[in-house]
Design a protein around this motif. Structure first.
Motif, PDB file in Angstrom:
ATOM      1  N   THR A   1     -32.477-119.059 -60.292  1.00 53.29           N
ATOM      2  CA  THR A   1     -31.648-118.282 -61.210  1.00 53.29           C
ATOM      3  C   THR A   1     -32.227-118.356 -62.617  1.00 53.29           C
ATOM      4  OG1 THR A   1     -30.232-120.189 -61.570  1.00 53.29           O
ATOM      5  CG2 THR A   1     -29.538-118.662 -59.855  1.00 53.29           C
ATOM      6  N   LEU A   2     -31.795-117.415 -63.452  1.00 51.16           N
ATOM      7  CA  LEU A   2     -32.294-117.336 -64.826  1.00 51.16           C
ATOM      8  C   LEU A   2     -31.868-118.579 -65.618  1.00 51.16           C
ATOM      9  CD1 LEU A   2     -33.651-115.080 -66.723  1.00 51.16           C
ATOM     10  CD2 LEU A   2     -31.309-114.679 -67.520  1.00 51.16           C
ATOM     11  N   GLU A   3     -32.838-119.251 -66.246  1.00 49.06           N
ATOM     12  CA  GLU A   3     -32.498-120.379 -67.119  1.00 49.06           C
ATOM     13  C   GLU A   3     -32.043-119.824 -68.466  1.00 49.06           C
ATOM     14  OE1 GLU A   3     -36.143-122.605 -67.384  1.00 49.06           O
ATOM     15  OE2 GLU A   3     -35.727-123.709 -65.549  1.00 49.06           O
ATOM     16  N   LEU A   4     -31.036-120.435 -69.052  1.00 50.58           N
ATOM     17  CA  LEU A   4     -30.590-120.000 -70.377  1.00 50.58           C
ATOM     18  C   LEU A   4     -30.964-121.038 -71.419  1.00 50.58           C
ATOM     19  CD1 LEU A   4     -27.026-118.483 -69.985  1.00 50.58           C
ATOM     20  CD2 LEU A   4     -29.227-117.324 -70.164  1.00 50.58           C
ATOM     21  N   LEU A   5     -31.529-120.559 -72.528  1.00 51.64           N
ATOM     22  CA  LEU A   5     -31.905-121.459 -73.622  1.00 51.64           C
ATOM     23  C   LEU A   5     -31.183-121.009 -74.892  1.00 51.64           C
ATOM     24  CD1 LEU A   5     -34.647-120.774 -71.768  1.00 51.64           C
ATOM     25  CD2 LEU A   5     -35.651-122.419 -73.348  1.00 51.64           C
ATOM     26  N   PRO A   6     -30.003-121.583 -75.167  1.00 49.28           N
ATOM     27  CA  PRO A   6     -29.357-121.250 -76.446  1.00 49.28           C
ATOM     28  C   PRO A   6     -30.258-121.701 -77.595  1.00 49.28           C
ATOM     29  CG  PRO A   6     -28.201-123.036 -75.336  1.00 49.28           C
ATOM     30  CD  PRO A   6     -29.229-122.546 -74.378  1.00 49.28           C
TER      31      PRO A   6
ATOM     32  N   LEU B   1     -27.725-110.151 -69.608  1.00 47.63           N
ATOM     33  CA  LEU B   1     -28.123-111.310 -68.792  1.00 47.63           C
ATOM     34  C   LEU B   1     -28.222-110.930 -67.321  1.00 47.63           C
ATOM     35  CD1 LEU B   1     -26.015-114.111 -70.516  1.00 47.63           C
ATOM     36  CD2 LEU B   1     -28.458-113.642 -70.772  1.00 47.63           C
ATOM     37  N   ARG B   2     -27.334-110.043 -66.887  1.00 53.20           N
ATOM     38  CA  ARG B   2     -27.420-109.576 -65.491  1.00 53.20           C
ATOM     39  C   ARG B   2     -28.732-108.812 -65.288  1.00 53.20           C
ATOM     40  NH1 ARG B   2     -21.794-108.457 -66.709  1.00 53.20           N
ATOM     41  NH2 ARG B   2     -20.556-110.077 -65.704  1.00 53.20           N
ATOM     42  N   ALA B   3     -29.076-107.966 -66.284  1.00 57.28           N
ATOM     43  CA  ALA B   3     -30.325-107.178 -66.172  1.00 57.28           C
ATOM     44  C   ALA B   3     -31.538-108.113 -66.162  1.00 57.28           C
ATOM     45  CB  ALA B   3     -30.418-106.194 -67.335  1.00 57.28           C
ATOM     46  N   LEU B   4     -31.508-109.152 -66.981  1.00 57.52           N
ATOM     47  CA  LEU B   4     -32.632-110.102 -66.998  1.00 57.52           C
ATOM     48  C   LEU B   4     -32.690-110.888 -65.681  1.00 57.52           C
ATOM     49  CD1 LEU B   4     -32.397-111.332 -70.691  1.00 57.52           C
ATOM     50  CD2 LEU B   4     -34.327-110.121 -69.656  1.00 57.52           C
ATOM     51  N   SER B   5     -31.532-111.200 -65.127  1.00 57.12           N
ATOM     52  CA  SER B   5     -31.509-111.927 -63.847  1.00 57.12           C
ATOM     53  C   SER B   5     -32.217-111.133 -62.757  1.00 57.12           C
ATOM     54  CB  SER B   5     -30.074-112.218 -63.411  1.00 57.12           C
ATOM     55  OG  SER B   5     -29.477-113.135 -64.293  1.00 57.12           O
ATOM     56  N   GLU B   6     -32.127-109.807 -62.861  1.00 58.36           N
ATOM     57  CA  GLU B   6     -32.809-108.976 -61.856  1.00 58.36           C
ATOM     58  C   GLU B   6     -34.324-109.048 -61.991  1.00 58.36           C
ATOM     59  OE1 GLU B   6     -31.218-105.035 -61.673  1.00 58.36           O
ATOM     60  OE2 GLU B   6     -29.185-105.808 -61.309  1.00 58.36           O
ATOM     61  N   LEU B   7     -34.801-109.517 -63.142  1.00 58.98           N
ATOM     62  CA  LEU B   7     -36.255-109.642 -63.337  1.00 58.98           C
ATOM     63  C   LEU B   7     -36.793-111.017 -62.904  1.00 58.98           C
ATOM     64  CD1 LEU B   7     -36.818-107.852 -66.783  1.00 58.98           C
ATOM     65  CD2 LEU B   7     -36.589-106.881 -64.494  1.00 58.98           C
TER      66      LEU B   7
ATOM     67  N   LYS C   1     -22.114-118.894 -66.197  1.00 53.85           N
ATOM     68  CA  LYS C   1     -21.474-118.439 -64.963  1.00 53.85           C
ATOM     69  C   LYS C   1     -22.173-117.184 -64.425  1.00 53.85           C
ATOM     70  CE  LYS C   1     -16.958-119.145 -64.841  1.00 53.85           C
ATOM     71  NZ  LYS C   1     -15.549-118.854 -65.134  1.00 53.85           N
ATOM     72  N   VAL C   2     -22.503-116.243 -65.343  1.00 54.75           N
ATOM     73  CA  VAL C   2     -23.147-114.987 -64.938  1.00 54.75           C
ATOM     74  C   VAL C   2     -24.510-115.261 -64.306  1.00 54.75           C
ATOM     75  CG1 VAL C   2     -24.343-112.965 -65.910  1.00 54.75           C
ATOM     76  CG2 VAL C   2     -21.946-113.385 -66.453  1.00 54.75           C
ATOM     77  N   VAL C   3     -25.308-116.134 -64.917  1.00 55.74           N
ATOM     78  CA  VAL C   3     -26.657-116.323 -64.393  1.00 55.74           C
ATOM     79  C   VAL C   3     -26.667-117.173 -63.114  1.00 55.74           C
ATOM     80  CG1 VAL C   3     -27.787-115.993 -66.611  1.00 55.74           C
ATOM     81  CG2 VAL C   3     -27.240-118.311 -65.874  1.00 55.74           C
ATOM     82  N   SER C   4     -25.603-117.934 -62.895  1.00 53.98           N
ATOM     83  CA  SER C   4     -25.596-118.756 -61.667  1.00 53.98           C
ATOM     84  C   SER C   4     -24.944-118.026 -60.499  1.00 53.98           C
ATOM     85  CB  SER C   4     -24.875-120.084 -61.918  1.00 53.98           C
ATOM     86  OG  SER C   4     -23.506-119.826 -62.158  1.00 53.98           O
ATOM     87  N   ALA C   5     -24.415-116.813 -60.765  1.00 50.91           N
ATOM     88  CA  ALA C   5     -23.685-116.088 -59.691  1.00 50.91           C
ATOM     89  C   ALA C   5     -24.653-115.543 -58.638  1.00 50.91           C
ATOM     90  CB  ALA C   5     -22.901-114.942 -60.305  1.00 50.91           C
TER      91      ALA C   5
END
Ligand SMILES: O=C(O)c1ccccc1NCC(=O)[C@H](O)[C@H](O)COP(=O)(O)O
Length: 243
Positions: A5-10, A207-213, A239-243
């Motif tokens: 899944t997409l990693e998030l870096l605040p 974030l959903r669009a990036l997850s698709e990449l 939550k969005v990126v881990s779904a």
């Protein structure tokens, strides 16, 4: 096996001791958000696994916040990516000595490519290269100097063994206008190394669009302004990126 899944870096960008956000990375365009340590600890409490920590003064050559950045890094239990003004043996050694997980080299990869190649060879995965672009032209020195063609530089860095790229569309950075998905797809098509997307994220849909990449090679996303402007919370984003 579960799909990555997409990693998030605040992001916490530090200028003159304060957490700030710039527009298009332009010096003087900053909005201040108070204590950078408090911001970093807040992202950690919200469940972040990474912190993207930038010394903007070091990037712009207007001084530095190295002691503060080191203090913040040491206070974190999570992984830290350090960026801004890391351009020679002394600044690289100091950055790595903070215990950060990795550092971003930007200007150095453009202006002193032999030194950057040596850093990549010596430190491997602890070095990421920040590719900060307008169109397909790279920018250095806090995004104020020209640094050559994106794809030529990418090919050179690939051949030198660069482990990962942090790709920022300067035109998007700090604008809340969405990431440059085309640029990210093009970079992923040009390299087999993981790519961290930076700049412009404005919504959970971004974030959903990036997850698709992710299957194409986008490994993570740096989120700055959207969190400070409260477009969404970090908890919602995770939550969005881990779904
Ligand atoms: O990362 C750097 O070295 C840097 C140098 C000069 C200006 C800005 C720099 N980084 C900015 C960031 O990494 C942002 O925090 C990140 O792109 C987030 O952007 P946004 O989500 O659009 O606020």
């Amino acid at each position: 096996m579960t799909a990555p899944t997409l990693e998030l870096l605040p992001a916490v960008d530090v200028r003159d001791g304060q957490a700030v956000r710039l527009v298009h990375g332009v010096s003087g365009s900053e909005t201040s958000y108070g204590s950078p340590l408090d911001a970093a600890l807040a992202w950690q409490r919200s469940g972040a696994e990474w912190l993207h920590l930038v010394d903007l003064d070091a990037a712009f050559g207007t001084g530095d916040n190295r002691a503060l950045v080191a203090e913040i890094t040491r206070a974190m239990d999570i992984k830290v990516e350090l960026s801004g003004g890391i351009r020679d043996d002394a600044t690289l050694a100091a950055a790595l000595a903070t215990g950060c997980t990795r550092v971003n080299l930007g200007t150095a990869a453009l202006e002193t490519p032999e030194w950057a190649a040596k850093a990549i060879a010596e430190h491997g995965d602890r070095i990421a290269i920040g590719l900060d672009v307008r169109g397909t032209t790279l920018k250095g020195r806090g995004w104020t100097s020209e640094g050559g063609d994106l794809y030529e530089t990418l090919a050179r860095l690939d051949s030198e063994g660069c482990a990962r790229y942090v790709v920022t569309d300067i035109g998007k950075d700090g604008t809340l206008t969405g990431p440059n998905l085309e640029l990210l797809k093009n970079v992923c098509a040009a390299t087999d190394r993981p790519v961290v997307a930076s700049g412009g994220i404005s919504s959970l849909d971004d974030l959903r669009a990036l997850s698709e990449l992710v299957p194409l090679g986008v490994e993570g996303a740096i989120v700055g302004k959207a969190l400070y402007a409260k477009a969404f919370t970090l908890e919602e984003a995770l939550k969005v990126v881990s779904a």
